[in-house]
Design a protein around this motif. Structure first.
Motif: not given
Length: 441
Positions: A28-36, A166-168, A255-264, A276-281
């Motif tokens: 959740r936090t990487p997009p917030t950090i990217a915006g700041l 898996a993401i990495i 990245m700063a615009q992704q908010k909660e959905a960056i991993a998805r 994307g759905a699997v990663i949300m789970v």
């Protein structure tokens, strides 16, 4: 009176430290950090710096946990180093502020992600109902026994570690990214940098809780150091790898615009909508595991306080059949449910949670200096390497980080961290009144 049973081994303890620490933050936090902080190199510098600071703190806690392998962790260290008043204030904060806020926030985020996955509207009443159901379910699971709670952590930790791996690897082996995204440069403002520190620290928060179940770890003198060190190395490696993957897959501005959905977003780009759905789970499982870890470990603080006569005696009761601190578990769950119902501003609550908790950790890690003198003759199965520089690194780095957060929040008109520190200070007169009441009883 029944004592807590030593039933948690190396695998269960390591799963617990990884499970508590890796919750919603890294997703959740990487997009917030990217915006700041619109500069990838500065972003990676922040994650690396606080990863190293956290490892330094964990090494000191490994020494303290093997020196004093008792339920309550930090509370026990503070009591032995500074006396009952400091230990009471820490426990006071855990019962009233930090644990309920952490549990309520994780449960709320879990509910939001579940509704997002189902494509359902996130009405406040629906979010609160799901969050409360999660808290009730996991509180009951942990009343059944530390083995049950640790088993839940084991399963959810395996899922979240697999998701991050898996993401990495997916990003670098299959993703359509670009290494040039990692070298983009943007102007970094001091206030933005200071506020970004809070998001990074929130993501690392939680590792200290593993010390609180030292009273239930098999052969803690041997295992606690391995649990803490291996767990922290896994966490820091995954965090740095995940952020490199995010920044490789998209420019920092996107990245700063992704908010909660960056991993998805990243996994959809690699493996399509199904990915994307699997990663949300997996993210939801990660949050559920962190929620479980908090409910398992943190009620051991009021349990230990009650055993020492510093809080109501019923909180020190263990279940006659399952040998768990059921009263403390139920009370913590109930206060967290109240927090879910009154929670208004997630970010504000998390900010003062981080400031209060990490200010307390400065004194907790500082206890290693005090106890090296007070308990010089006690056997230490593990000694902090490069002492005193390693604990000093944590103390100085955390003081700078917490000060930056408070300054950055005041710059934008948010004084809630100051309120949090005020609640901490109020614990001292409350402790004085408690002692007076006990004497007159």
């Amino acid at each position: 009176m029944t004592d807590l049973r030593r039933v948690i081994g190396f695998a269960g303890g390591t799963a617990l430290i990884v499970g508590i620490t890796i919750g919603s933050g890294i997703f959740r936090t990487p997009p917030t950090i990217a915006g700041l902080v619109p500069n990838p190199l500065v972003i990676m510098g922040l994650w690396t710096a606080f990863g190293l600071i956290s490892i330094c703190g964990a090494l000191a806690v490994a020494e303290l946990s093997t020196l004093l392998p008792q339920a309550g962790g930090v509370y026990v260290f503070l009591r032995e180093a500074y006396g009952d008043a400091a230990a009471f204030v820490f426990g006071w904060l855990y019962v009233l502020v930090t644990t309920p806020t952490a549990v309520a926030s994780l449960a709320t985020v879990f509910a939001e992600f579940l509704l997002n996955l189902l494509g359902a509207p996130a009405h406040a009443a629906t979010v609160q109902s799901i969050a409360i159901a999660a808290i009730v379910t996991l509180t009951f699971a942990n009343v059944l026994g530390a083995q049950v709670g640790a088993a839940v952590s084991g399963v959810t930790t395996l899922v979240k570690v697999t998701a991050l791996v898996a993401i990495i690897f997916g990003a670098f082996l299959l993703g359509d990214g670009n290494l040039s995204y990692l070298t983009e440069s943007g102007a970094v403002q001091g206030g933005g940098l200071a506020r970004a520190v809070a998001a990074v620290i929130w993501s690392f928060d939680g590792w200290i809780a593993v010390s609180m179940i030292a009273g239930e770890v098999v052969a803690p003198e041997r295992l606690m150091k391995r649990i803490i060190i291996v767990g922290m190395l896994v966490i820091v490696t995954l965090y740095i790898g995940a952020n490199l993957a995010y920044l490789y897959m998209m420019p920092v501005g996107i990245m700063a615009q992704q908010k909660e959905a960056i991993a998805r977003t990243v996994m959809t780009g690699i493996a399509g909508p199904a990915g994307g759905a699997v990663i949300m789970v997996a993210i939801m499982t990660s949050i559920f595991g962190a929620l479980n870890g908090n409910l398992l470990a943190k009620p051991r603080v009021p349990y230990a306080m009650a055993r020492d006569g510093l809080i109501f005696a019923f909180l020190g009761k263990t279940h006659p059949r399952w040998a768990t601190p059921w009263a403390a578990l139920v009370i913590q769950g109930a206060v967290a449910i109240i927090m879910v119902l009154v929670l208004r501003d997630y970010d504000t609550l998390i900010t003062y949670f981080v400031v209060v908790e990490w200010a307390a950790l400065v004194f907790a890690v500082g206890a290693v200096f005090v106890l090296r003198r007070k308990m010089a003759e006690r056997p230490r199965p593990f000694r902090t390497p490069a002492y005193p520089w390693v604990p000093l690194c944590f103390v100085c780095g955390t003081v700078v980080g917490v000060s930056a957060i408070v300054w950055g929040q005041i710059q934008v008109g948010n004084v809630s961290p100051v309120y949090g520190l005020g609640i901490a200070a109020a614990g001292f007169p409350v402790h004085y009144l408690w002692k007076r009441l006990k004497r007159s009883a």
